[in-house]
Motif scaffolding. Structure first.
Motif, PDB file in Angstrom:
ATOM      1  N   THR A   7     -11.982  -7.215  10.769  1.00  0.00           N
ATOM      2  CA  THR A   7     -11.176  -8.322  11.286  1.00  0.00           C
ATOM      3  C   THR A   7      -9.683  -8.068  11.192  1.00  0.00           C
ATOM      4  O   THR A   7      -8.928  -8.418  12.107  1.00  0.00           O
ATOM      5  N   TYR A   8      -9.226  -7.440  10.108  1.00  0.00           N
ATOM      6  CA  TYR A   8      -7.804  -7.368   9.822  1.00  0.00           C
ATOM      7  C   TYR A   8      -7.318  -5.944   9.541  1.00  0.00           C
ATOM      8  O   TYR A   8      -8.084  -5.076   9.106  1.00  0.00           O
ATOM      9  N   ILE A   9      -6.011  -5.746   9.773  1.00  0.00           N
ATOM     10  CA  ILE A   9      -5.253  -4.614   9.263  1.00  0.00           C
ATOM     11  C   ILE A   9      -4.488  -5.124   8.046  1.00  0.00           C
ATOM     12  O   ILE A   9      -3.895  -6.204   8.093  1.00  0.00           O
ATOM     13  N   TYR A  10      -4.478  -4.355   6.972  1.00  0.00           N
ATOM     14  CA  TYR A  10      -3.685  -4.677   5.792  1.00  0.00           C
ATOM     15  C   TYR A  10      -2.724  -3.516   5.543  1.00  0.00           C
ATOM     16  O   TYR A  10      -3.080  -2.363   5.764  1.00  0.00           O
ATOM     17  N   TRP A  11      -1.539  -3.814   5.050  1.00  0.00           N
ATOM     18  CA  TRP A  11      -0.591  -2.734   4.751  1.00  0.00           C
ATOM     19  C   TRP A  11       0.288  -3.112   3.570  1.00  0.00           C
ATOM     20  O   TRP A  11       0.479  -4.292   3.259  1.00  0.00           O
ATOM     21  N   THR A  12       0.818  -2.106   2.903  1.00  0.00           N
ATOM     22  CA  THR A  12       1.809  -2.317   1.860  1.00  0.00           C
ATOM     23  C   THR A  12       3.202  -2.194   2.463  1.00  0.00           C
ATOM     24  O   THR A  12       3.437  -1.368   3.351  1.00  0.00           O
ATOM     25  N   SER A  13       4.134  -3.014   1.975  1.00  0.00           N
ATOM     26  CA  SER A  13       5.542  -2.934   2.371  1.00  0.00           C
ATOM     27  C   SER A  13       6.362  -2.837   1.092  1.00  0.00           C
ATOM     28  O   SER A  13       6.624  -3.856   0.444  1.00  0.00           O
ATOM     29  N   GLN A  14       6.742  -1.631   0.730  1.00  0.00           N
ATOM     30  CA  GLN A  14       7.367  -1.450  -0.575  1.00  0.00           C
ATOM     31  C   GLN A  14       8.742  -2.091  -0.678  1.00  0.00           C
ATOM     32  O   GLN A  14       9.232  -2.343  -1.773  1.00  0.00           O
ATOM     33  N   LEU A  15       9.390  -2.401   0.446  1.00  0.00           N
ATOM     34  CA  LEU A  15      10.660  -3.101   0.380  1.00  0.00           C
ATOM     35  C   LEU A  15      10.491  -4.599   0.563  1.00  0.00           C
ATOM     36  O   LEU A  15      11.480  -5.343   0.546  1.00  0.00           O
ATOM     37  N   ALA A  47       3.610  -8.623  -5.103  1.00  0.00           N
ATOM     38  CA  ALA A  47       3.541  -7.209  -5.456  1.00  0.00           C
ATOM     39  C   ALA A  47       4.921  -6.735  -5.912  1.00  0.00           C
ATOM     40  O   ALA A  47       5.915  -7.451  -5.780  1.00  0.00           O
ATOM     41  N   SER A  48       4.994  -5.499  -6.427  1.00  0.00           N
ATOM     42  CA  SER A  48       6.265  -4.988  -6.939  1.00  0.00           C
ATOM     43  C   SER A  48       6.400  -3.514  -6.572  1.00  0.00           C
ATOM     44  O   SER A  48       5.952  -2.634  -7.284  1.00  0.00           O
ATOM     45  N   GLY A  49       6.992  -3.274  -5.405  1.00  0.00           N
ATOM     46  CA  GLY A  49       7.085  -1.904  -4.915  1.00  0.00           C
ATOM     47  C   GLY A  49       5.744  -1.333  -4.533  1.00  0.00           C
ATOM     48  O   GLY A  49       5.423  -0.198  -4.887  1.00  0.00           O
ATOM     49  N   PRO A  50       4.908  -2.083  -3.774  1.00  0.00           N
ATOM     50  CA  PRO A  50       3.559  -1.604  -3.456  1.00  0.00           C
ATOM     51  C   PRO A  50       3.589  -0.411  -2.510  1.00  0.00           C
ATOM     52  O   PRO A  50       4.354  -0.384  -1.553  1.00  0.00           O
ATOM     53  N   ARG A  51       2.740   0.553  -2.798  1.00  0.00           N
ATOM     54  CA  ARG A  51       2.648   1.733  -1.942  1.00  0.00           C
ATOM     55  C   ARG A  51       1.211   1.986  -1.502  1.00  0.00           C
ATOM     56  O   ARG A  51       0.822   1.663  -0.407  1.00  0.00           O
ATOM     57  N   HIS A  52       0.404   2.562  -2.369  1.00  0.00           N
ATOM     58  CA  HIS A  52      -0.934   3.007  -1.982  1.00  0.00           C
ATOM     59  C   HIS A  52      -1.904   1.827  -2.007  1.00  0.00           C
ATOM     60  O   HIS A  52      -1.881   1.008  -2.913  1.00  0.00           O
ATOM     61  N   PHE A  68     -12.183  -6.991  -2.588  1.00  0.00           N
ATOM     62  CA  PHE A  68     -10.803  -6.981  -3.060  1.00  0.00           C
ATOM     63  C   PHE A  68      -9.948  -5.929  -2.356  1.00  0.00           C
ATOM     64  O   PHE A  68     -10.461  -4.914  -1.861  1.00  0.00           O
ATOM     65  N   LEU A  69      -8.640  -6.185  -2.361  1.00  0.00           N
ATOM     66  CA  LEU A  69      -7.621  -5.183  -2.087  1.00  0.00           C
ATOM     67  C   LEU A  69      -7.068  -4.688  -3.409  1.00  0.00           C
ATOM     68  O   LEU A  69      -6.908  -5.471  -4.356  1.00  0.00           O
ATOM     69  N   TYR A  70      -6.769  -3.383  -3.482  1.00  0.00           N
ATOM     70  CA  TYR A  70      -6.166  -2.774  -4.666  1.00  0.00           C
ATOM     71  C   TYR A  70      -4.925  -2.007  -4.220  1.00  0.00           C
ATOM     72  O   TYR A  70      -4.948  -1.334  -3.192  1.00  0.00           O
ATOM     73  N   TRP A  71      -3.853  -2.080  -4.994  1.00  0.00           N
ATOM     74  CA  TRP A  71      -2.642  -1.373  -4.607  1.00  0.00           C
ATOM     75  C   TRP A  71      -1.875  -0.902  -5.842  1.00  0.00           C
ATOM     76  O   TRP A  71      -2.050  -1.440  -6.941  1.00  0.00           O
ATOM     77  N   THR A  72      -1.033   0.099  -5.653  1.00  0.00           N
ATOM     78  CA  THR A  72      -0.169   0.581  -6.729  1.00  0.00           C
ATOM     79  C   THR A  72       1.191  -0.107  -6.636  1.00  0.00           C
ATOM     80  O   THR A  72       1.744  -0.265  -5.543  1.00  0.00           O
ATOM     81  N   ASN A  73       1.704  -0.533  -7.779  1.00  0.00           N
ATOM     82  CA  ASN A  73       3.042  -1.111  -7.878  1.00  0.00           C
ATOM     83  C   ASN A  73       3.962  -0.092  -8.532  1.00  0.00           C
ATOM     84  O   ASN A  73       3.903   0.111  -9.748  1.00  0.00           O
ATOM     85  N   ASN A  74       4.789   0.562  -7.744  1.00  0.00           N
ATOM     86  CA  ASN A  74       5.600   1.621  -8.306  1.00  0.00           C
ATOM     87  C   ASN A  74       6.841   1.124  -9.042  1.00  0.00           C
ATOM     88  O   ASN A  74       7.546   1.913  -9.654  1.00  0.00           O
ATOM     89  N   ASN A  75       7.129  -0.160  -8.988  1.00  0.00           N
ATOM     90  CA  ASN A  75       8.225  -0.693  -9.800  1.00  0.00           C
ATOM     91  C   ASN A  75       7.786  -1.008 -11.224  1.00  0.00           C
ATOM     92  O   ASN A  75       8.615  -1.107 -12.119  1.00  0.00           O
TER      93      ASN A  75
END
Length: 203
Positions: free
Chosen positions: A61-69, A91-96, A103-110
């Protein structure tokens, strides 16, 4: 610059077999791009006006993306409509970015943490796993575990961590640093093995 950003993003985009398109983030242009799976009809301005999108996953159904800024996790329908750039806004500086059926899982590089939220955006927890490392270079999930790569910013050598899928029993040195070369940012699990990209090849 567009070519390099597109090439990197293609390594981490996750197409769905039922959907005949590839989607990828083009960070230098602040867009999500789309093409047919045979490489035709490339549209580098499929979704525009984003805040340095980094990684992309899709479902039926959807596209999901991280926006680190942003810093945020964005969402849109597969046809590019109903764009929600701040679908998850804590989130806090999400990248991967990766997902499973829930669930969605992401890395917070901050913060050096791994975040998690339900696919509808609820129960968002940006500190789901505190890895203790400021630079995280990949995340992957199976039905039982979540894996991540941490980078030592002095040696630029990676270590693979692992935890149970509910975030318990974290092991930040599941694969020791000596066993992982300089990591470039792509990590997948297939056929019972973990694969990761390095600056000199694939591990």
């Amino acid at each position: 610059m567009r070519f390099l950003a597109t090439l990197f993003a293609l390594l981490v985009a996750t197409p769905v077999s039922a959907q005949p398109f590839l989607y990828w983030a083009t960070r230098t242009d602040d867009t999500i791009a789309r093409a047919n799976i045979d490489g035709t009809d490339v549209n580098t301005d499929f979704i525009t006006g984003l805040a340095q999108p980094w990684d992309v996953v899709v479902d039926d159904t959807y596209i999901y993306w991280t926006s680190q800024l942003g810093p945020a996790i964005g969402r849109a329908r597969l046809d590019g409509t109903s764009v929600e750039p701040d679908f998850i806004d804590n989130a806090s500086g999400p990248r991967h970015l990766r997902k499973d059926d829930t669930f969605l899982y992401w890395t917070n590089n901050n913060t050096g943490s791994i975040g998690r939220a339900r696919l509808d955006g609820s129960e968002s927890n940006p500190e789901f796993i505190d890895t203790g490392d400021a630079v995280l270079a990949g995340v992957a999930v199976t039905s039982d575990h979540i894996y991540w790569i941490s980078i030592n910013t002095s040696t630029f050598v990676g270590t693979m961590g692992r935890a149970d899928l509910d975030g318990s029993n974290p092991n930040p040195a599941f694969v020791p640093a000596a066993d992982i070369a300089v990591f470039s940012g792509s990590m997948v699990i297939a056929g019972g093995f973990v694969y990761w990209a390095t600056n000199s090849g694939v591990g």
